[in-house]
Scaffold this motif. Structure first.
Motif, short mmCIF file in Angstrom:
data_model
loop_
_atom_site.label_atom_id
_atom_site.label_comp_id
_atom_site.label_asym_id
_atom_site.label_seq_id
_atom_site.Cartn_x
_atom_site.Cartn_y
_atom_site.Cartn_z
N PRO A 137 0.81 -1.22 0.00
CA PRO A 137 0.00 0.00 0.00
C PRO A 137 0.85 1.28 0.00
CG PRO A 137 -0.84 -1.55 1.62
CD PRO A 137 0.45 -2.11 1.12
N GLN A 138 1.99 1.21 0.68
CA GLN A 138 2.86 2.39 0.69
C GLN A 138 3.65 2.51 -0.61
OE1 GLN A 138 5.02 3.17 4.49
NE2 GLN A 138 4.11 1.27 5.16
N ARG A 216 2.39 13.93 2.85
CA ARG A 216 2.92 12.61 3.14
C ARG A 216 1.79 11.64 3.49
NH1 ARG A 216 5.75 9.88 5.53
NH2 ARG A 216 5.09 10.43 7.62
N ALA A 217 1.98 10.40 3.10
CA ALA A 217 1.10 9.30 3.54
C ALA A 217 -0.40 9.52 3.29
CB ALA A 217 1.33 9.00 5.00
N HIS A 218 -1.18 8.61 3.75
CA HIS A 218 -2.64 8.54 3.57
C HIS A 218 -3.19 9.45 2.54
CE1 HIS A 218 -3.24 12.22 6.03
NE2 HIS A 218 -2.19 11.75 6.69
N PRO B 92 2.44 4.45 8.16
CA PRO B 92 1.99 5.82 7.89
C PRO B 92 0.69 5.90 7.10
CG PRO B 92 3.85 5.26 6.50
CD PRO B 92 3.70 4.13 7.47
N HIS B 93 0.32 4.81 6.41
CA HIS B 93 -0.89 4.85 5.58
C HIS B 93 -2.13 4.46 6.38
CE1 HIS B 93 0.56 0.77 5.63
NE2 HIS B 93 -0.53 0.31 5.03
N LEU B 94 -1.94 4.11 7.66
CA LEU B 94 -3.06 3.70 8.49
C LEU B 94 -3.23 4.66 9.66
CD1 LEU B 94 -2.33 -0.15 8.75
CD2 LEU B 94 -3.85 1.00 7.14
N TYR B 135 -3.87 10.11 11.73
CA TYR B 135 -2.76 9.44 11.05
C TYR B 135 -1.46 9.76 11.79
CZ TYR B 135 -5.65 8.00 7.16
OH TYR B 135 -6.58 7.37 6.40
N ASP B 137 1.32 11.00 10.97
CA ASP B 137 1.97 12.30 10.76
C ASP B 137 1.18 13.46 11.37
OD1 ASP B 137 -0.07 12.43 8.95
OD2 ASP B 137 1.17 12.89 7.21
#
Lengths: 218, 242
Positions: A137-138, A216-218, B92-94, B135, B137
């Motif tokens: 996913p990343q 960044r991210a999500h 980081p995506h969760l 999240y 961050d």
């Protein structure tokens, strides 16, 4: 020899452009699927698939696309398989695309910090679970921009298939240039056609890159 | 019977003999503070206990799970040994909540609702119940590290390994993390900590283990050792820290 009008030229070129687009999409979709297989082989823990994938990538990145097409097209007739130019073109570009995408994606997977592997391993996740829920996913996020960017190379790469007789945009252009004796006009239009296909892709890729670097991210 | 039993452990990195025969027994509920200079092997030792680092000779047993130089059931082992890292390593995506839920769902096979409830109670335990949907961050370093602790606890480990978990934090954020760890210790969690927080080691630790050149050079009750180090190396180390 000016009984071929500009509108005829444009109509024929649009027909050729449709084949270019179709070939690009085919190569990109099939090459993407094959590229996934290359990626998984390339990052496997077992060294055998890893080496095979590396050899595959080096062969397709280390030789010109034109030679790959010649070998597929003429090589297949040598062993008694008559394959039509469109099939040779689609097959050649698919293999070419898979090698590049596999390698681009490997870079994205390896860009994920080691700590992500260690944290997920410490939570008792298996290799497949780590890939599926944490790493891919990343990696996918950072892969989008270079993948779209590479699709421009695929579109331009289709021009080479004109040499084995696949009638796409470039081949249509050279036939029209021969018939009209207006190569500058015709190839100018051909170039414009490629630009119209590629520019939105590269602009989109740049936009994605900015977006990802911005947040960044999500 | 010790919860963690390490016997005659040896490890090389190439020609560098980093662990030179480690013997260590850790009882259930003990808080072990591993100290020593960088390069003394303390982090390497910690990382062998959940199989992140392999070893060449000797044995480790954690709650009945044997770790061998070859062929360990890492999944069974890691269900019992949690780990917290210097760099937090949140996904980081969760969101914070999803970070805590992920492994309980896919490794412990908990249902979504049960995993969510557990994640909420774990975040509550580290004082971050209101950050479930944030999240990483969007969180401070101290908050991220507390989420990482909640994530490890949600797997209900028998032992928690802490690898310099406050070293990457700004000084004003260290205490909120240490307070959480102190609570865990008070609840009887078995903790093995590589740490530079000497005051914390002295206050909370049940046993101090000083590593020097790949060996356990000195170990024992923290209060006693800090007040009265038996070897010049430990005395020098304590002197250089304070």
């Amino acid at each position: 020899m000016s009984d071929i009008e500009l509108s005829d030229i444009v109509r024929n070129l649009l027909g050729g452009a449709a084949w270019t687009l179709g070939l690009s999409l085919t190569a990109f979709v099939l090459g993407g699927l094959a590229g996934l297989a290359v990626l998984f082989a390339r990052i496997a823990r077992n060294p055998l698939p890893r080496r095979l994938a590396q050899a595959y990538i080096e062969v397709f990145q280390g030789t010109p696309l034109l030679m790959q097409l010649f070998i597929i097209f003429f090589g297949s007739s040598l062993i008694g398989l008559e394959i039509p130019p469109w099939l040779a073109a689609a097959l050649g570009l698919t293999l070419f695309t898979s090698a590049y995408l596999g390698e681009i994606w490997r870079g994205c997977v390896e860009a994920i910090p080691k700590g992500q592997w260690e944290a997920s391993a410490s939570l008792a996740m298996s290799h497949v679970e780590q890939m599926r829920h944490v790493i891919l996913p990343q990696a996918l996020r950072i892969a989008i921009a270079p993948t779209v960017g590479f699709s421009v190379q695929v579109v331009k790469g289709t021009a080479v298939t004109s040499i084995i007789g696949f009638v796409e945009l470039t081949k249509t252009g050279s036939m029209l240039a021969n018939a009209t004796f207006q190569p500058f006009l015709v190839f100018g239009l051909v170039a414009l056609g490629y630009f119209a296909l590629c520019y939105p892709l590269s602009a989109y890729s740049r936009m994605l890159e900015r977006k990802i670097h911005g947040s960044r991210a999500h | 019977m010790a919860l963690v039993r390490i016997e005659a452990l040896h490890k090389h990195f190439g020609s560098n003999h980093v662990l030179r025969g480690i013997d260590l027994d850790i009882e259930e509920g003990q808080v072990i503070a591993l100290i020593g200079r960088s390069g003394s092997g303390k982090s390497t030792l910690l990382r062998t206990i959940n199989g992140l680092e392999s070893f060449d000779d000797g044995s480790i047993e954690v709650d009945g799970e044997h770790i061998r130089p070859q062929g360990t059931d890492l999944r069974a082992l890691r269900m019992k040994v949690g780990m917290i890292f210097q760099q937090f390593n949140l996904f980081p995506h969760l969101t914070a909540g999803q970070n805590v839920m992920l492994a309980t769902r896919i490794v412990r096979k908990m249902g979504d609702d049960a995993a969510r409830d557990l994640a909420k109670s774990m975040l509550l335990k580290v004082g971050l119940q209101e950050k479930f949907d944030a999240y990483p961050d969007q969180l401070s370093g101290g908050q991220q590290q507390r989420v990482a602790i909640a994530r490890a606890l949600a797997m209900q480990p028998r032992v928690l390994l802490c690898d310099e978990i406050t070293s990457a934090l700004d000084p004003e954020l260290v205490n909120e993390v240490l307070a959480v760890v102190k609570n865990l210790a008070a609840e009887g969690m078995t903790l093995i900590m590589v740490t530079h927080e000497m005051r914390f080691a002295r206050e909370v630790g049940d046993k101090l283990v000083f590593m020097y050149q790949g060996r356990i050079h000195e170990s024992g009750d923290p209060q006693t050792l800090f007040a009265n180090p038996q070897t010049p190396e430990l005395a020098g180390f304590i002197g250089s820290i304070n």
